[in-house]
Motif scaffolding. Structure first.
Motif, PDB file in Angstrom:
ATOM      1  N   PRO A 103       2.602  -0.758  -6.581  1.00 19.99           N
ATOM      2  CA  PRO A 103       1.454  -1.661  -6.451  1.00 19.99           C
ATOM      3  C   PRO A 103       0.995  -1.740  -4.994  1.00 19.99           C
ATOM      4  O   PRO A 103       1.802  -1.643  -4.076  1.00 19.99           O
ATOM      5  CB  PRO A 103       1.992  -3.014  -6.932  1.00 19.99           C
ATOM      6  N   GLU A 104      -0.306  -1.901  -4.806  1.00 17.15           N
ATOM      7  CA  GLU A 104      -0.892  -1.951  -3.456  1.00 17.15           C
ATOM      8  C   GLU A 104      -1.221  -3.407  -3.108  1.00 17.15           C
ATOM      9  O   GLU A 104      -2.009  -4.048  -3.792  1.00 17.15           O
ATOM     10  CB  GLU A 104      -2.167  -1.105  -3.436  1.00 17.15           C
ATOM     11  N   PRO A 105      -0.642  -3.940  -2.032  1.00 15.82           N
ATOM     12  CA  PRO A 105      -0.886  -5.344  -1.700  1.00 15.82           C
ATOM     13  C   PRO A 105      -2.097  -5.590  -0.796  1.00 15.82           C
ATOM     14  O   PRO A 105      -2.552  -6.716  -0.687  1.00 15.82           O
ATOM     15  CB  PRO A 105       0.400  -5.739  -0.957  1.00 15.82           C
ATOM     16  N   ALA A 106      -2.597  -4.551  -0.140  1.00 13.38           N
ATOM     17  CA  ALA A 106      -3.514  -4.819   0.980  1.00 13.38           C
ATOM     18  C   ALA A 106      -4.745  -3.923   0.986  1.00 13.38           C
ATOM     19  O   ALA A 106      -5.050  -3.259   1.965  1.00 13.38           O
ATOM     20  CB  ALA A 106      -2.740  -4.661   2.302  1.00 13.38           C
ATOM     21  N   ALA A 107      -5.470  -3.934  -0.125  1.00 18.40           N
ATOM     22  CA  ALA A 107      -6.773  -3.261  -0.181  1.00 18.40           C
ATOM     23  C   ALA A 107      -6.704  -1.800   0.275  1.00 18.40           C
ATOM     24  O   ALA A 107      -7.612  -1.295   0.937  1.00 18.40           O
ATOM     25  CB  ALA A 107      -7.803  -4.030   0.653  1.00 18.40           C
ATOM     26  N   GLY A 108      -5.598  -1.131  -0.062  1.00 14.77           N
ATOM     27  CA  GLY A 108      -5.497   0.296   0.228  1.00 14.77           C
ATOM     28  C   GLY A 108      -4.835   0.649   1.545  1.00 14.77           C
ATOM     29  O   GLY A 108      -4.636   1.826   1.852  1.00 14.77           O
ATOM     30  N   LEU A 109      -4.473  -0.351   2.342  1.00  8.84           N
ATOM     31  CA  LEU A 109      -3.856  -0.050   3.645  1.00  8.84           C
ATOM     32  C   LEU A 109      -2.537   0.703   3.485  1.00  8.84           C
ATOM     33  O   LEU A 109      -2.297   1.703   4.176  1.00  8.84           O
ATOM     34  CB  LEU A 109      -3.625  -1.348   4.435  1.00  8.84           C
ATOM     35  N   MET A 110      -1.695   0.239   2.566  1.00  7.74           N
ATOM     36  CA  MET A 110      -0.382   0.892   2.455  1.00  7.74           C
ATOM     37  C   MET A 110      -0.504   2.326   1.955  1.00  7.74           C
ATOM     38  O   MET A 110       0.185   3.223   2.430  1.00  7.74           O
ATOM     39  CB  MET A 110       0.574   0.070   1.586  1.00  7.74           C
ATOM     40  N   ARG A 111      -1.414   2.556   1.012  1.00  2.80           N
ATOM     41  CA  ARG A 111      -1.622   3.943   0.544  1.00  2.80           C
ATOM     42  C   ARG A 111      -2.101   4.817   1.689  1.00  2.80           C
ATOM     43  O   ARG A 111      -1.681   5.951   1.841  1.00  2.80           O
ATOM     44  CB  ARG A 111      -2.660   3.978  -0.591  1.00  2.80           C
ATOM     45  N   HIS A 112      -3.011   4.255   2.491  1.00  3.00           N
ATOM     46  CA  HIS A 112      -3.540   5.026   3.624  1.00  3.00           C
ATOM     47  C   HIS A 112      -2.428   5.356   4.621  1.00  3.00           C
ATOM     48  O   HIS A 112      -2.307   6.500   5.067  1.00  3.00           O
ATOM     49  CB  HIS A 112      -4.654   4.238   4.305  1.00  3.00           C
ATOM     50  N   VAL A 113      -1.651   4.363   4.959  1.00  2.00           N
ATOM     51  CA  VAL A 113      -0.577   4.577   5.944  1.00  2.00           C
ATOM     52  C   VAL A 113       0.421   5.606   5.406  1.00  2.00           C
ATOM     53  O   VAL A 113       0.816   6.539   6.109  1.00  2.00           O
ATOM     54  CB  VAL A 113       0.131   3.243   6.275  1.00  2.00           C
ATOM     55  N   ALA A 114       0.803   5.445   4.136  1.00  2.00           N
ATOM     56  CA  ALA A 114       1.779   6.369   3.542  1.00  2.00           C
ATOM     57  C   ALA A 114       1.280   7.804   3.623  1.00  2.00           C
ATOM     58  O   ALA A 114       2.040   8.730   3.935  1.00  2.00           O
ATOM     59  CB  ALA A 114       2.054   5.984   2.085  1.00  2.00           C
ATOM     60  N   ALA A 140      12.236   1.508   7.595  1.00  2.00           N
ATOM     61  CA  ALA A 140      12.394   0.161   8.154  1.00  2.00           C
ATOM     62  C   ALA A 140      13.800  -0.040   8.708  1.00  2.00           C
ATOM     63  O   ALA A 140      13.987  -0.684   9.742  1.00  2.00           O
ATOM     64  CB  ALA A 140      12.089  -0.889   7.083  1.00  2.00           C
ATOM     65  N   SER A 141      14.809   0.525   8.035  1.00  2.00           N
ATOM     66  CA  SER A 141      16.184   0.342   8.489  1.00  2.00           C
ATOM     67  C   SER A 141      16.482   1.128   9.757  1.00  2.00           C
ATOM     68  O   SER A 141      17.232   0.680  10.619  1.00  2.00           O
ATOM     69  CB  SER A 141      17.166   0.794   7.400  1.00  2.00           C
ATOM     70  N   LEU A 142      15.880   2.320   9.859  1.00  2.00           N
ATOM     71  CA  LEU A 142      16.073   3.120  11.068  1.00  2.00           C
ATOM     72  C   LEU A 142      15.379   2.438  12.252  1.00  2.00           C
ATOM     73  O   LEU A 142      15.880   2.438  13.362  1.00  2.00           O
ATOM     74  CB  LEU A 142      15.525   4.534  10.866  1.00  2.00           C
ATOM     75  N   ALA A 143      14.198   1.849  11.979  1.00  2.00           N
ATOM     76  CA  ALA A 143      13.465   1.069  12.984  1.00  2.00           C
ATOM     77  C   ALA A 143      13.102   1.880  14.226  1.00  2.00           C
ATOM     78  O   ALA A 143      13.236   1.415  15.351  1.00  2.00           O
ATOM     79  CB  ALA A 143      14.252  -0.191  13.369  1.00  2.00           C
ATOM     80  N   ASP A 144      12.647   3.114  13.996  1.00  2.00           N
ATOM     81  CA  ASP A 144      12.051   3.860  15.102  1.00  2.00           C
ATOM     82  C   ASP A 144      10.789   3.098  15.526  1.00  2.00           C
ATOM     83  O   ASP A 144       9.933   2.792  14.696  1.00  2.00           O
ATOM     84  CB  ASP A 144      11.691   5.280  14.629  1.00  2.00           C
ATOM     85  N   ALA A 145      10.675   2.813  16.802  1.00  2.00           N
ATOM     86  CA  ALA A 145       9.560   1.984  17.277  1.00  2.00           C
ATOM     87  C   ALA A 145       8.209   2.657  17.040  1.00  2.00           C
ATOM     88  O   ALA A 145       7.175   1.992  17.019  1.00  2.00           O
ATOM     89  CB  ALA A 145       9.738   1.674  18.755  1.00  2.00           C
ATOM     90  N   SER A 146       8.224   3.981  16.855  1.00  2.00           N
ATOM     91  CA  SER A 146       6.971   4.711  16.646  1.00  2.00           C
ATOM     92  C   SER A 146       6.649   4.927  15.175  1.00  2.00           C
ATOM     93  O   SER A 146       5.648   5.555  14.851  1.00  2.00           O
ATOM     94  CB  SER A 146       7.050   6.077  17.337  1.00  2.00           C
ATOM     95  N   ALA A 147       7.484   4.424  14.278  1.00  2.00           N
ATOM     96  CA  ALA A 147       7.279   4.676  12.853  1.00  2.00           C
ATOM     97  C   ALA A 147       6.117   3.843  12.314  1.00  2.00           C
ATOM     98  O   ALA A 147       5.932   2.691  12.703  1.00  2.00           O
ATOM     99  CB  ALA A 147       8.558   4.357  12.079  1.00  2.00           C
ATOM    100  N   ASP A 148       5.369   4.448  11.395  1.00  2.00           N
ATOM    101  CA  ASP A 148       4.203   3.761  10.833  1.00  2.00           C
ATOM    102  C   ASP A 148       4.572   2.465  10.127  1.00  2.00           C
ATOM    103  O   ASP A 148       3.884   1.459  10.264  1.00  2.00           O
ATOM    104  CB  ASP A 148       3.498   4.678   9.831  1.00  2.00           C
TER     105      ASP A 148
END
Lengths: 164, 282
Positions: free
Chosen positions: B87-98, B116-124
Motif C-alpha cells: 500500500p502507498e501512504p503518500a500520494a506516490g512518494l514511496m513508489r517513486h523513491v523505491a 533502515a537497519s543499516l542506516a547508511d546516511a546516504s540511503a533513500d
C-alpha cells in the motif's frame, strides 16, 4: 551446507560453504558460463540472472539462501522468442564488442521489455544503467534493445530511438 | 573477492531470529536481502562469524493498512514497493523513491527494513522515512517497542536498535489524498547513493509541511525552518523563493558540520528543486 533449487529447469542439490555466491556455484560447478563475474560486489551487472523470475545479481546472492527457488541463467532462455529477438538485434546493431557484459545486458533488457513494453530512450537508458559495458558500446546496445522492443510492441517510438 | 568463511542459519520466524541474536558475544549479523551486507562481506569490509537470514520469515513479509497508516514488514523489497505490491501512504512518494534505489536487480532483493537497519546516511529510505514521520517497530528480548524516525537514526550505520533487537515492521502515517511531494537526488551516475537528497512533503489539508535534507551530513537533517516557510504556501513566487533561501541557510547552520561553499550551493539547490516539484512548478 546442502541447498536445493532448480537451475534452468533442472533440479539440483549442492553442498556449499555458506560464503559461496550463486555465481560461483552455477558457473564453477554447473558450467553456466554465461554468468560473468566483473566486479563481484553488485555494481557491474555482468552476473545478472533470474531468481523466481526476477532479475538479481548472482555475485551478491548467497547460494545457501536460495533453497526452493528457481534460478535461470542465459542458458535457460533457449527458445525464448523475446530473447531470440534480442540476440538477433544485438548482432544487427553491434550491441556487443568483447561480449563480457552481454549476458547481463540481455537478461536485463529482457526483463525491462517484459515489464515495461515500449520505453522512451531516457527510460531505456535508465533501465540499463545498472549494467556496465567497459567497451563503452552503449549506443549499439541501446539501439539493439530499442529494435527488439520495436518488434515486441510500440513500433514508431522504438524506431525513432533505434535511428538515433 | 570472496568473503571470509562464516556460518549461516535461516530463521523460520521472529523468535527464531531473536534467539540467534541473543548471545551478544557471538557476533551474529542479520541478513535480509543482503544487497549491502554481501558486497561488504565480499570486499571484506566486514566479517561476521555467523549470518542469520530473515528473508523468508513470513511475518516480516506482511503488509497492511489502516485508515491512517500503512504498515510494511521489514523484508518488503524496494521492487515490491516500486510495483505497487505494497500500500502507498503518500500520494506516490514511496513508489517513486523505491524506483530510484540502485538498479532493478538490486531492488528485487533489497528490503526497506534492511536499508533502515543499516542506516547508511546516504540511503533513500533513511531520508524518506524521516520526512514521512515513520515509526519503527522493534522486537528484542524485552518485547516490542516503537521508535519514532527522529530517534531512530543516530549516526551513520548506527540506529536506536541494540544488536539483540530486530526491526520487524515500519508504520508510515498516510498523508491526505491531495498532499504533494518533491524528491530530488543528486548522483554522479544513475543508481548510485545520493550526494544530497531533498525530500519535501506538503499536506495543506493537515496544515503540515515536511522537509528533510539527506545524504549531506552524518544523519538526515530535518529542515524545520524551510518547512515552516513552505507551510500553507499556495504557489511558487519570488518572495517565497527568497524566504526559502533564508530558511535553508538557517537549517543548514543547525547541521552537524559546516558545509563548504560549493556544498552549500548544491544542498540549497537540492532542497529548492524538491520544493518546486512539490508545488507543481515544472
Amino acid at each position: 551446507m546442502k541447498v536445493s533449487f532448480t537451475l534452468n529447469g533442472e533440479a539440483i542439490t549442492a553442498d556449499v560453504e555458506p560464503r559461496t555466491s550463486l555465481a560461483d556455484l552455477v558457473r564453477g560447478e554447473h558450467r553456466c558460463t554465461s554468468v560473468h563475474l566483473g566486479c563481484e560486489h553488485g555494481v557491474c551487472g555482468a552476473c545478472t540472472v533470474l531468481i523466481d523470475g526476477k532479475i538479481a545479481r548472482s555475485c551478491i546472492t548467497l547460494a545457501v539462501a536460495l533453497d526452493g527457488t528457481a534460478v535461470t541463467t542465459l542458458e535457460g532462455f533457449e527458445g525464448d522468442a523475446l530473447m531470440d529477438r534480442l540476440r538477433e538485434a544485438f548482432r544487427a546493431h553491434h550491441g556487443l564488442q568483447c561480449g563480457y557484459c552481454t549476458p547481463g545486458m540481455l537478461i536485463t533488457a529482457h526483463d525491462l521489455i517484459r515489464r515495461k513494453g515500449a520505453l522512451s530512450e531516457a527510460a531505456l537508458r535508465q533501465g540499463l544503467a545498472g549494467n556496465i559495458c567497459r567497451c563503452t558500446g552503449y549506443a549499439g546496445i541501446v539501439a539493439a534493445v530499442a529494435a527488439a522492443m520495436d518488434e515486441h510492441g510500440d513500433t514508431a517510438r522504438a524506431a525513432a530511438i533505434a535511428a538515433e | 573477492m570472496k568473503p571470509m568463511p562464516f556460518d549461516y542459519a535461516r530463521a523460520t520466524d521472529v523468535p527464531d531470529a531473536l534467539a540467534a541474536l541473543a548471545d551478544a558475544e557471538a557476533g551474529v549479523r542479520v541478513m535480509a536481502g543482503g544487497q549491502s551486507l554481501v558486497p561488504m562481506l565480499n570486499l571484506r569490509l566486514a566479517t561476521f562469524p555467523r549470518v542469520v537470514d530473515i528473508s523468508k520469515v513470513a511475518e516480516l513479509r506482511e503488509r497492511g493498512e489502516t485508515a491512517d497508516a500503512v504498515t510494511l514488514g521489514a523484508c518488503v523489497t524496494h521492487g515490491e514497493i516500486e510495483d505497487g505490491e505494497a500500500p502507498e501512504p503518500a500520494a506516490g512518494l514511496m513508489r517513486h523513491v523505491a524506483s530510484g534505489i540502485a538498479y532493478r536487480a538490486v531492488r528485487n532483493r533489497g528490503t526497506i527494513g534492511g536499508s533502515a537497519s543499516l542506516a547508511d546516511a546516504s540511503a533513500d529510505w533513511v531520508t524518506t522515512l524521516l520526512a514521512l514521520g515513520a515509526r519503527f517497530v522493534i522486537r528484542g528480548p524485552d518485547g516490542e517497542r516503537e521508535v519514532a524516525a527522529p530517534d531512530m537514526f543516530l549516526a551513520p550505520y548506527f540506529t536506536a536498535m541494540t544488536d539483540q533487537e530486530l526491526l520487524v515492521r515500519i508504520v508510515v502515517p498516510k498523508t491526505s489524498r491531495d498532499a504533494t511531494w518533491g524528491y530530488y537526488k543528486v548522483t554522479r551516475r544513475s543508481g548510485e547513493y545520493g550526494l544530497t537528497i531533498g525530500a519535501v512533503i506538503l499536506d495543506p489539508a493537515r496544515d503540515r509541511a515536511s522537509v528533510v535534507l539527506g545524504a549531506a551530513s552524518r544523519t538526515p537533517l530535518a529542515c524545520t525552518a524551510t518547512a515552516a516557510a513552505l507551510r500553507g504556501a499556495p504557489r511558487w513566487t519570488d518572495a517565497l523563493e527568497a524566504a526559502l533561501r533564508v530558511a535553508v541557510a538557517e537549517d543548514l547552520a543547525r547541521g552537524d558540520r559546516p558545509f563548504e561553499p560549493h556544498e552549500a550551493i548544491m544542498v540549497e539547490t537540492t532542497i529548492l528543486r524538491a520544493a518546486t516539484q512539490a508545488l507543481g512548478v515544472s
